[in-house]
Enzyme design. Structure first.
Site, PDB file in Angstrom:
ATOM      1  N   GLY A 103      -7.247  32.954 -11.919  1.00  0.00           N
ATOM      2  CA  GLY A 103      -7.051  32.470 -13.274  1.00  0.00           C
ATOM      3  C   GLY A 103      -5.578  32.568 -13.638  1.00  0.00           C
ATOM      4  O   GLY A 103      -4.701  32.612 -12.766  1.00  0.00           O
ATOM      5  N   ILE A 134      -3.846  35.062 -14.854  1.00  0.00           N
ATOM      6  CA  ILE A 134      -3.213  36.277 -14.347  1.00  0.00           C
ATOM      7  C   ILE A 134      -3.018  36.185 -12.838  1.00  0.00           C
ATOM      8  O   ILE A 134      -1.947  36.508 -12.313  1.00  0.00           O
ATOM      9  CB  ILE A 134      -4.041  37.519 -14.711  1.00  0.00           C
ATOM     10  N   SER A 182     -12.060  33.049  -5.225  1.00  0.00           N
ATOM     11  CA  SER A 182     -12.576  33.041  -6.593  1.00  0.00           C
ATOM     12  C   SER A 182     -13.870  32.240  -6.607  1.00  0.00           C
ATOM     13  O   SER A 182     -14.290  31.704  -5.572  1.00  0.00           O
ATOM     14  CB  SER A 182     -11.558  32.446  -7.563  1.00  0.00           C
ATOM     15  N   ARG A 183     -14.488  32.190  -7.775  1.00  0.00           N
ATOM     16  CA  ARG A 183     -15.769  31.498  -7.911  1.00  0.00           C
ATOM     17  C   ARG A 183     -15.658  30.033  -7.520  1.00  0.00           C
ATOM     18  O   ARG A 183     -16.610  29.425  -7.038  1.00  0.00           O
ATOM     19  CB  ARG A 183     -16.247  31.638  -9.361  1.00  0.00           C
ATOM     20  N   ARG A 230     -10.921  44.941 -14.484  1.00  0.00           N
ATOM     21  CA  ARG A 230     -11.787  45.885 -15.186  1.00  0.00           C
ATOM     22  C   ARG A 230     -12.287  46.887 -14.156  1.00  0.00           C
ATOM     23  O   ARG A 230     -12.505  46.560 -12.989  1.00  0.00           O
ATOM     24  CB  ARG A 230     -12.983  45.170 -15.834  1.00  0.00           C
ATOM     25  N   ASP A 278      -5.070  50.428 -12.878  1.00  0.00           N
ATOM     26  CA  ASP A 278      -4.782  50.455 -14.316  1.00  0.00           C
ATOM     27  C   ASP A 278      -6.071  50.522 -15.123  1.00  0.00           C
ATOM     28  O   ASP A 278      -6.035  50.743 -16.329  1.00  0.00           O
ATOM     29  CB  ASP A 278      -3.982  49.203 -14.710  1.00  0.00           C
ATOM     30  N   GLU A 335     -13.525  54.592 -19.421  1.00  0.00           N
ATOM     31  CA  GLU A 335     -12.225  54.756 -20.079  1.00  0.00           C
ATOM     32  C   GLU A 335     -12.417  55.344 -21.472  1.00  0.00           C
ATOM     33  O   GLU A 335     -13.390  55.010 -22.151  1.00  0.00           O
ATOM     34  CB  GLU A 335     -11.511  53.403 -20.167  1.00  0.00           C
ATOM     35  N   HIS A 363      -4.505  51.808 -18.452  1.00  0.00           N
ATOM     36  CA  HIS A 363      -4.887  50.490 -18.967  1.00  0.00           C
ATOM     37  C   HIS A 363      -3.787  49.918 -19.879  1.00  0.00           C
ATOM     38  O   HIS A 363      -4.017  49.598 -21.043  1.00  0.00           O
ATOM     39  CB  HIS A 363      -6.212  50.559 -19.722  1.00  0.00           C
TER      40      HIS A 363
END
Length: 323
Positions: free
Chosen positions: A156, A158, A177-178, A234, A258, A263, A281
């Site tokens: 994407g 990023i 990726s998908r 994530r 990160d 969290e 994060h």
């Protein structure tokens, strides 16, 4: 009189200040809204702001029967039950790409820090071991970046920015990726194939039920003893216990993280490894990122209250995947 907006997640005051200049914010300070406001107060809520990773399901939405818009501060929206929102006719917005540059910068920073062993090197100087010429096995020569194969899981906004930065370091870039994208990098047919091909696995995929623990013990085994994993997506995408085991068994060479499964992350087994770099994060935590995210939040809220479609709505395709 300013329109009221419920702030569902806990945010630093500075982040909400520009939004608070245009709307009357009902602050929950991260507490359940029904413990802060009366049912009568919640019955009039039409829009809310949330952090994308904060769990937000149908039962909570039902406490606000007039709720028409959920606006995520940031790119992610994995905590929002999109199917429940769609069933209730609630629009969901976010800030696509607003923090992409900052997150990509940190991804590359983590890669450099862990592959060049910056933390052991820093400790070597601070401890006086360098001055006393004490040998340090952690500082033996490491592979450099020219020719390093970096696999990006997720292409994407990023992922693309990470790739463009890596090319400046003379790295080879591949991705999975998908779906395929119109990018000048080779596409690998599976995550396993990507892990086998690369020596650094960058996780930049959007989190969701379909990516939970996608990076498991098998993928880490495929990455191999000379491989590193970097996660700025994530924490749910990596099986964290499998990662700890892989680090302890030296199945992989190291990690830069990160984000975490839980969290804020309390000190745990990850902190014991000298070949792991941990940050709290902060990928999108730059002034430019916050300004861009605030602009998206304000634009979404203004459009909603004006009776217009959200300019930065979560795509219908992602709504369908959630369902």
């Amino acid at each position: 009189m300013p329109l009221k907006v419920l702030v569902y997640s806990r945010f630093p005051k500075a982040m909400m200040a520009p939004i608070g200049e245009r709307f009357e914010l009902m602050e929950t300070v991260g507490q359940p809204p029904h413990e802060v406001f009366t049912p009568e107060q919640l019955s009039g809520v039409r829009a809310m702001i949330t952090a994308g990773g904060t769990p937000l399901g149908g039962p909570m939405m039902d406490r606000m029967p007039k709720l028409g818009a959920i606006v995520c501060y940031g790119t992610g929206y994995d905590g929002v039950d999109l199917a429940a929102a769609a069933q209730r006719g609630i629009a969901v917005g976010h800030s696509p790409g607003a923090n992409a540059a900052g997150v990509a910068d940190l991804a590359v920073t983590l890669m450099l820090a862990v592959t060049r062993r910056l933390l052991p090197a820093d400790g070597y100087v601070r401890s006086g071991d360098w001055a006393s010429a004490k040998a340090s096995p952690l500082l033996r020569p490491q592979a450099g970046n020219p020719g390093r194969r970096v696999g990006i899981y997720g292409m994407g906004e990023i992922g693309r920015k990470i790739a463009s930065r890596l090319k400046a370091f003379e790295c080879e870039v591949g991705y999975f990726s998908r779906s395929r994208h119109d990018v000048p990098y080779p596409y690998l047919p599976s995550l396993k194939a990507l892990a086998e091909w690369c020596s650094v696995l960058m996780i930049a995929v959007r989190a969701g039920a379909d990516t939970r623990h996608a990076v498991d013990a098998g993928i880490l085994q495929s990455l191999g003893k000379e491989g590193f994993v970097i996660n700025i997506s994530r924490g749910s995408v990596i099986d964290q216990q499998a990662l700890v085991t892989a680090l302890a068994d030296q199945t992989i060479a190291g990690a830069g993280l990160d984000v975490y499964e839980k969290e804020p992350q309390a000190p745990d087994k990850l902190t014991a490894f000298a070949n792991v770099v941990l940050t709290p994060h902060v990928g999108g935590h730059t002034l430019e990122s916050h300004l861009a995210m605030q602009d998206c939040v304000i634009a979404n809220l203004e459009a909603f209250f004006a009776g217009k479609p959200l300019p930065f709505a979560v795509r219908a395709a992602d709504q369908a995947i959630s369902a």
